[in-house]
Design a protein around this motif. Structure first.
Motif, PDB file in Angstrom:
ATOM      1  N   THR A 193      16.121  17.461  16.078  1.00  0.00           N
ATOM      2  CA  THR A 193      15.828  18.837  16.477  1.00  0.00           C
ATOM      3  C   THR A 193      14.559  19.301  15.776  1.00  0.00           C
ATOM      4  OG1 THR A 193      18.187  19.290  16.707  1.00  0.00           O
ATOM      5  CG2 THR A 193      16.722  21.197  16.574  1.00  0.00           C
ATOM      6  N   HIS A 194      13.667  19.880  16.546  1.00  0.00           N
ATOM      7  CA  HIS A 194      12.421  20.406  15.989  1.00  0.00           C
ATOM      8  C   HIS A 194      12.133  21.758  16.623  1.00  0.00           C
ATOM      9  CE1 HIS A 194       8.393  20.377  14.255  1.00  0.00           C
ATOM     10  NE2 HIS A 194       7.993  20.890  15.406  1.00  0.00           N
ATOM     11  N   TYR A 195      11.893  22.763  15.789  1.00  0.00           N
ATOM     12  CA  TYR A 195      11.468  24.075  16.266  1.00  0.00           C
ATOM     13  C   TYR A 195       9.963  24.163  16.045  1.00  0.00           C
ATOM     14  CZ  TYR A 195      16.363  25.502  16.439  1.00  0.00           C
ATOM     15  OH  TYR A 195      17.698  25.606  16.744  1.00  0.00           O
ATOM     16  N   GLY A 196       9.199  24.139  17.110  1.00  0.00           N
ATOM     17  CA  GLY A 196       7.749  24.170  17.007  1.00  0.00           C
ATOM     18  C   GLY A 196       7.245  25.504  16.487  1.00  0.00           C
ATOM     19  N   THR A 197       6.221  25.451  15.658  1.00  0.00           N
ATOM     20  CA  THR A 197       5.568  26.649  15.127  1.00  0.00           C
ATOM     21  C   THR A 197       4.063  26.445  15.202  1.00  0.00           C
ATOM     22  OG1 THR A 197       5.392  25.865  12.836  1.00  0.00           O
ATOM     23  CG2 THR A 197       7.467  26.924  13.476  1.00  0.00           C
TER      24      THR A 197
END
Length: 203
Positions: free
Chosen positions: A153-157
């Motif tokens: 899981t990766h939350y892009g910023t």
């Protein structure tokens, strides 16, 4: 996901309502900074894959701070002796801001890794409650949705666009407000906080 501005705006409302007579510019800033702390894991995510929304968004962080504050309360009252009732109130309201405005907003938006690193799993508690003339009361909050672990899981910023090396020449976006509701909330909150700061200086 809510921007840091939105987290801070909600913390500002908590500060104005919970600090009571202890509200001033300094205490408001402390509470608002407390709500921004979880988003520091945006930068940690550059070194720990999947670290954003995990390292400082874990509920173990406010639980640990709460335990320290509670232990101080029953074991020696060091905070009260050092800063009086002012310090005690600021400490507890900052904890509430960290939990509600800092972590809670993300938990009910796209999810956080609630027990990281003890249990590596992102959860989201977003849903709805409505009344249907055919189905009665319908709610979807009680079943938290599992969203994967830090491994997948990766939350892009704006700092960290994708897992691994960021694509070259890709646009980096740092959100301030992402909807009319967020704009209204931010304007209302900062207006209220500004008024309370002005009011506290002119007593």
């Amino acid at each position: 996901m809510p921007s840091v501005v939105v987290h801070v705006a909600v913390a500002g409302l908590l500060a104005t309502s919970l600090l009571s007579d202890h509200f001033d510019s300094r205490t408001a800033m402390i509470v608002m900074v407390a709500a921004a702390i979880p988003d520091l894991d945006t930068l940690v995510g550059l070194w720990i894959p999947g670290g954003h929304r995990a390292v400082f968004h874990t509920l173990l962080l406010p639980a640990g701070i709460g335990l320290v504050l509670f232990t101080d309360r029953i074991g020696g009252n060091w905070i009260r002796r050092r800063w009086g009732a002012y310090g005690v109130r600021v400490a507890w309201v900052s904890l509430v801001a960290l939990l509600v405005a800092g972590i809670g907003l993300d938990l009910v938006t796209n999810g956080v890794n609630v027990f990281y690193p003890v249990h590596d799993q992102f959860y989201s508690v977003s849903g709805k409650v409505e009344f249907s003339n055919q189905e009665g009361v319908v709610q979807t909050f009680i079943e938290p949705q599992a969203r994967g672990s830090t491994e997948n899981t990766h939350y892009g910023t704006g700092f960290d666009l994708a897992r691994g090396p960021d694509p070259a020449e890709e646009e980096r976006v740092f959100p301030i407000v992402k909807s009319g509701r967020q704009l209204l909330l931010g304007a209302m909150s900062f207006g209220i906080v500004g008024f309370r700061m002005w009011e506290s200086r002119n007593k």
